[in-house]
Design a protein around this motif. Structure first.
Motif, PDB file in Angstrom:
ATOM      1  N   TRP A 132     -66.177 -56.816 -73.232  1.00  0.00           N
ATOM      2  CA  TRP A 132     -65.779 -57.435 -74.496  1.00  0.00           C
ATOM      3  C   TRP A 132     -65.152 -58.809 -74.242  1.00  0.00           C
ATOM      4  CZ3 TRP A 132     -66.555 -58.077 -79.278  1.00  0.00           C
ATOM      5  CH2 TRP A 132     -65.555 -58.477 -80.164  1.00  0.00           C
ATOM      6  N   PHE A 133     -64.331 -58.888 -73.206  1.00  0.00           N
ATOM      7  CA  PHE A 133     -63.743 -60.180 -72.814  1.00  0.00           C
ATOM      8  C   PHE A 133     -64.835 -61.207 -72.525  1.00  0.00           C
ATOM      9  CE2 PHE A 133     -62.893 -62.933 -69.191  1.00  0.00           C
ATOM     10  CZ  PHE A 133     -61.745 -63.620 -69.587  1.00  0.00           C
ATOM     11  N   ILE A 134     -65.845 -60.824 -71.769  1.00  0.00           N
ATOM     12  CA  ILE A 134     -66.913 -61.752 -71.404  1.00  0.00           C
ATOM     13  C   ILE A 134     -67.725 -62.161 -72.630  1.00  0.00           C
ATOM     14  CG2 ILE A 134     -69.033 -61.989 -70.046  1.00  0.00           C
ATOM     15  CD1 ILE A 134     -67.750 -60.106 -67.966  1.00  0.00           C
ATOM     16  N   VAL A 135     -67.997 -61.199 -73.522  1.00  0.00           N
ATOM     17  CA  VAL A 135     -68.752 -61.510 -74.737  1.00  0.00           C
ATOM     18  C   VAL A 135     -67.992 -62.532 -75.587  1.00  0.00           C
ATOM     19  CG1 VAL A 135     -69.569 -60.562 -76.936  1.00  0.00           C
ATOM     20  CG2 VAL A 135     -70.044 -59.347 -74.804  1.00  0.00           C
ATOM     21  N   VAL A 136     -66.690 -62.288 -75.794  1.00  0.00           N
ATOM     22  CA  VAL A 136     -65.887 -63.221 -76.604  1.00  0.00           C
ATOM     23  C   VAL A 136     -65.831 -64.590 -75.934  1.00  0.00           C
ATOM     24  CG1 VAL A 136     -63.570 -63.694 -77.496  1.00  0.00           C
ATOM     25  CG2 VAL A 136     -64.525 -61.387 -77.669  1.00  0.00           C
TER      26      VAL A 136
ATOM     27  N   GLU B  56     -58.295 -67.550 -72.449  1.00  0.00           N
ATOM     28  CA  GLU B  56     -59.005 -68.079 -71.280  1.00  0.00           C
ATOM     29  C   GLU B  56     -59.820 -69.320 -71.648  1.00  0.00           C
ATOM     30  OE1 GLU B  56     -60.010 -67.539 -67.095  1.00  0.00           O
ATOM     31  OE2 GLU B  56     -58.545 -66.559 -68.389  1.00  0.00           O
ATOM     32  N   ALA B  57     -60.510 -69.253 -72.798  1.00  0.00           N
ATOM     33  CA  ALA B  57     -61.282 -70.417 -73.254  1.00  0.00           C
ATOM     34  C   ALA B  57     -60.353 -71.574 -73.609  1.00  0.00           C
ATOM     35  CB  ALA B  57     -62.151 -70.031 -74.454  1.00  0.00           C
ATOM     36  N   ALA B  58     -59.204 -71.242 -74.206  1.00  0.00           N
ATOM     37  CA  ALA B  58     -58.247 -72.285 -74.595  1.00  0.00           C
ATOM     38  C   ALA B  58     -57.727 -73.051 -73.387  1.00  0.00           C
ATOM     39  CB  ALA B  58     -57.085 -71.662 -75.362  1.00  0.00           C
ATOM     40  N   LEU B  59     -57.616 -72.390 -72.244  1.00  0.00           N
ATOM     41  CA  LEU B  59     -57.136 -73.061 -71.045  1.00  0.00           C
ATOM     42  C   LEU B  59     -58.065 -74.202 -70.651  1.00  0.00           C
ATOM     43  CD1 LEU B  59     -55.914 -70.046 -68.850  1.00  0.00           C
ATOM     44  CD2 LEU B  59     -54.554 -71.568 -70.291  1.00  0.00           C
TER      45      LEU B  59
ATOM     46  N   ARG C 102     -49.832 -65.742 -72.510  1.00  0.00           N
ATOM     47  CA  ARG C 102     -50.801 -65.154 -71.576  1.00  0.00           C
ATOM     48  C   ARG C 102     -50.205 -64.012 -70.757  1.00  0.00           C
ATOM     49  NH1 ARG C 102     -52.913 -66.503 -66.353  1.00  0.00           N
ATOM     50  NH2 ARG C 102     -55.178 -66.142 -66.220  1.00  0.00           N
ATOM     51  N   PRO C 103     -48.995 -64.173 -70.150  1.00  0.00           N
ATOM     52  CA  PRO C 103     -48.407 -63.038 -69.419  1.00  0.00           C
ATOM     53  C   PRO C 103     -48.096 -61.845 -70.322  1.00  0.00           C
ATOM     54  CG  PRO C 103     -47.378 -65.085 -68.740  1.00  0.00           C
ATOM     55  CD  PRO C 103     -48.225 -65.404 -69.936  1.00  0.00           C
ATOM     56  N   LEU C 104     -47.667 -62.117 -71.571  1.00  0.00           N
ATOM     57  CA  LEU C 104     -47.347 -61.023 -72.486  1.00  0.00           C
ATOM     58  C   LEU C 104     -48.590 -60.203 -72.810  1.00  0.00           C
ATOM     59  CD1 LEU C 104     -45.341 -59.555 -74.306  1.00  0.00           C
ATOM     60  CD2 LEU C 104     -45.865 -61.234 -76.103  1.00  0.00           C
TER      61      LEU C 104
END
Length: 622
Positions: free
Chosen positions: A168-172, A57-60, A98-100
């Protein structure tokens, strides 16, 4: 192929796994870890997938910034040729990686955690509850216990999914954002760091309040549902003895308690959401101003500004979402804590380590100086000593509250004696397994409850493996075959396949009693306890069944309780109890001649009934 993929993931965690042989913690986190530790691999995979998702998500946003800079630096004619490698990498990330990762995340959550972990918690919670002592169920609404077992699975699963897939997603993502913007300009990093510290401060102040409010509201909620179930389960009694207005008052009182708890909860949420909105507004404005000044000074490119603002706006959305998830997270933890406190309540009657099974050789029962007061200072059973010889048929007689049913409950070890001992063939019943003890005792009670299952299941309850012929023969001997064969339920199941309704409400009292007698006839245990076994039968049916009971009692040690003294007058010996003590013993004729309490009770009877209600004795336990 797809079905096999689903099946493979669904087989990673067994929801019906037996309860591990170790203590179950009663705290929220301890109770949660007890189950999470049985699914370590699943949650480790969720942790990794959640982290990868956040990095993608950040890479996007990095891709967006790079794309803007590439478009500014190059020309339209050779843009694709000059940037083919990076563009292909972006495309593969968006279209494949991303889809995988999203598909794997969905498979783990939906195919492993939801059917596997949720129900593992529920089934092992149920295993804990059914092992509780009888007193546990007398102190709680059945509906409340049921709800807490069910909601424990939902709460534990929701907590772990929220923690690993969202929080965890938000923290990362937040850490990645901080690292990326700091690399562009330290001032950006300082503002984002202050933002995260402010958010953490709000969480530290308000999350404990949210957690406590969530626990209180969960407990109040289970009280309301418990009230509902208690009303529905006893609807006939409610309609007979309670008017609608009075019943409504009790329901409203339960609901008012729940509403007060939920209002405290929502007020806390409103306060923290408002503060969070102010904090995020200030920080977004600050970063926007810094980005413009940095661009004017030439410290950052246009693409960098796009990257920073994109990351910050996304972070704002995620932090708002995080607040909601913390709300859900600690609501789930509060619910789990509330459930754990009920489910893990200590068992008051337990088997000793490596306790052997009870061995019956003759069926002798010894009560030696038995005292029992339901945990109170006195009353019920006091220094009771007697012996029931192998094959002897003994009747227990006494006023209401004299201790008759309590004595039977102690023999069945629904409670442990407070002092003294009870022996069967010389074996202390507290030293053998409860299952083996109750397997050797057949009992018919005056308050016959049947399971909402088939007639076949109800009769065969105490004799696993009994075939249809044996079940049918037991029903015939209990004079129940005729009405069983005429039964049909709402789903057109007939005879022995027909369901009897909750607690057997579809059958009359006499029919339920005959099913219970058939069950004991089939069990054929060496010790027989009859607590008003024929109280719900009419005289004609009672006379017929008495023949079956006489046949069943042959060669067995029998303890019978009856208010209708004529039904036990022919016993080998009558024991008369008063205030928990034996005051008389002997045969019917001997006791009549003595002119004591038994003779007084006999003289009082009209039509063979004694004006007494054994339920008052059980009220002593409350």
């Amino acid at each position: 192929m797809l079905e096999r993929l689903f099946a493979w993931f669904e087989g990673r965690l067994d929801p019906l796994a037996p309860l591990p042989d170790r203590p179950v913690p009663g705290t929220g986190f301890g109770y949660l870890w007890f189950f999470v530790s049985q699914a370590r691999v699943t949650f480790l995979v969720m942790l990794v997938l959640g982290g990868i998702t956040a990095l993608i998500e950040a890479a996007l946003y990095v891709f967006v910034g790079d794309l803007v800079d590439m478009m500014q630096a190059g020309t339209r004619a050779d843009f694709l040729a000059q940037n083919a490698t990076i563009l292909i990498l972006m495309g593969l990330t968006v279209l494949v990686v991303r889809p995988l990762i999203a598909a794997l995340t969905a498979l783990v959550e939906e195919q492993v955690v939801v059917p596997g972990f949720f129900n593992l918690v529920r089934m092992q919670g149920h295993a804990q509850v059914v092992g509780k002592s009888l007193a546990y169920f007398q102190d709680e609404f059945a509906g409340r216990i049921s709800q807490k077992v069910w909601q424990s699975g939902q709460a534990a699963g929701d907590f772990m999914v929220s923690l690993l897939q969202i929080i965890w997603f938000i923290v990362v993502f937040a850490v990645s954002t901080l690292a990326l913007v700091t690399a562009l300009d330290p001032w950006f990093g300082l503002v984002v760091a202050l933002w995260l510290v402010g958010f953490a401060g709000l969480a530290v102040v308000y999350v404990p309040r949210i957690r406590k409010s969530a626990k209180d509201s969960a407990h109040a909620s289970s009280g309301v549902t418990g009230r509902f179930v208690d009303t529905y389960g006893n609807i006939q009694t409610i309609k007979l003895f309670s008017d609608t207005e009075r019943e409504g008052i009790g329901t409203r009182e339960s609901y008012e308690t729940f509403l007060a708890a939920i209002r405290r909860f929502t007020r806390t949420l409103t306060a923290v959401r408002s503060l969070m909105s102010v904090l995020s507004g200030v920080m977004i404005a600050a970063i926007g101003v810094l980005a413009v000044f940095a661009w004017e000074a030439g410290r950052v490119t246009t693409g960098d500004v796009a990257l920073v603002l994109g990351l910050v706006l996304r972070l704002n959305v995620l932090l708002g979402r995080l607040l909601g998830q913390l709300n859900g997270l600690f609501r789930a933890l509060g619910t789990l804590q509330d459930s754990a406190e009920t489910i893990t309540r200590p068992v008051t009657v337990t088997d000793r380590p490596n306790a052997p099974a009870l061995r019956i050789e003759a069926g002798r029962i010894d009560f030696r100086a038995v005292r029992f007061h339901y945990g109170k200072k006195g009353g019920v059973i006091e220094e009771l000593t007697t012996t029931i010889r192998p094959g002897e048929r003994v009747g227990l007689v006494g006023r209401s509250g004299a201790g008759k049913s309590t004595l039977v409950n102690l023999l069945l070890r629904f409670y442990d004696v407070e002092s003294g001992r009870i022996l069967i063939d010389g074996q202390d019943i507290s030293a053998v397994t409860q299952a083996s003890l109750r397997a050797q005792i057949g009992m018919v009670t005056q308050d016959t409850s049947l399971l909402h299952r088939s007639i076949r299941d109800n009769i065969g309850l105490g004799a696993s493996g009994a075939d249809d012929a044996a079940i049918r023969e037991a029903a015939r001997r209990a004079h129940a075959l005729e009405f069983i064969e005429a039964l049909a339920d709402s789903r057109c199941r007939t005879g022995f396949d027909a369901r009897v309704g909750e607690r057997g409400v579809k059958l009359s009292g006499g029919q339920r009693q005959r099913i219970a007698i058939a069950r004991v006839l089939l069990k054929n245990a060496p010790i027989l306890v009859l607590d008003e076994a024929t109280s719900a039968l009419d005289s004609e049916v009672e006379a017929a069944i008495q023949e079956s009971l006489n046949e069943l009692m042959a060669g067995k040690t029998v303890i019978a309780i009856a208010h209708r003294l004529s039904t036990i007058a022919a016993m080998d010996r009558l024991i008369v109890l008063d205030e928990g003590r034996i005051v008389e013993e002997g045969r019917h004729e001997e006791l009549i001649e003595r002119g004591g309490l038994y003779a007084e009770l006999w003289a009082r009877q009209s039509g063979g009934f004694l004006a007494a209600d054994e339920e008052e004795e059980e009220a002593a336990a409350v």
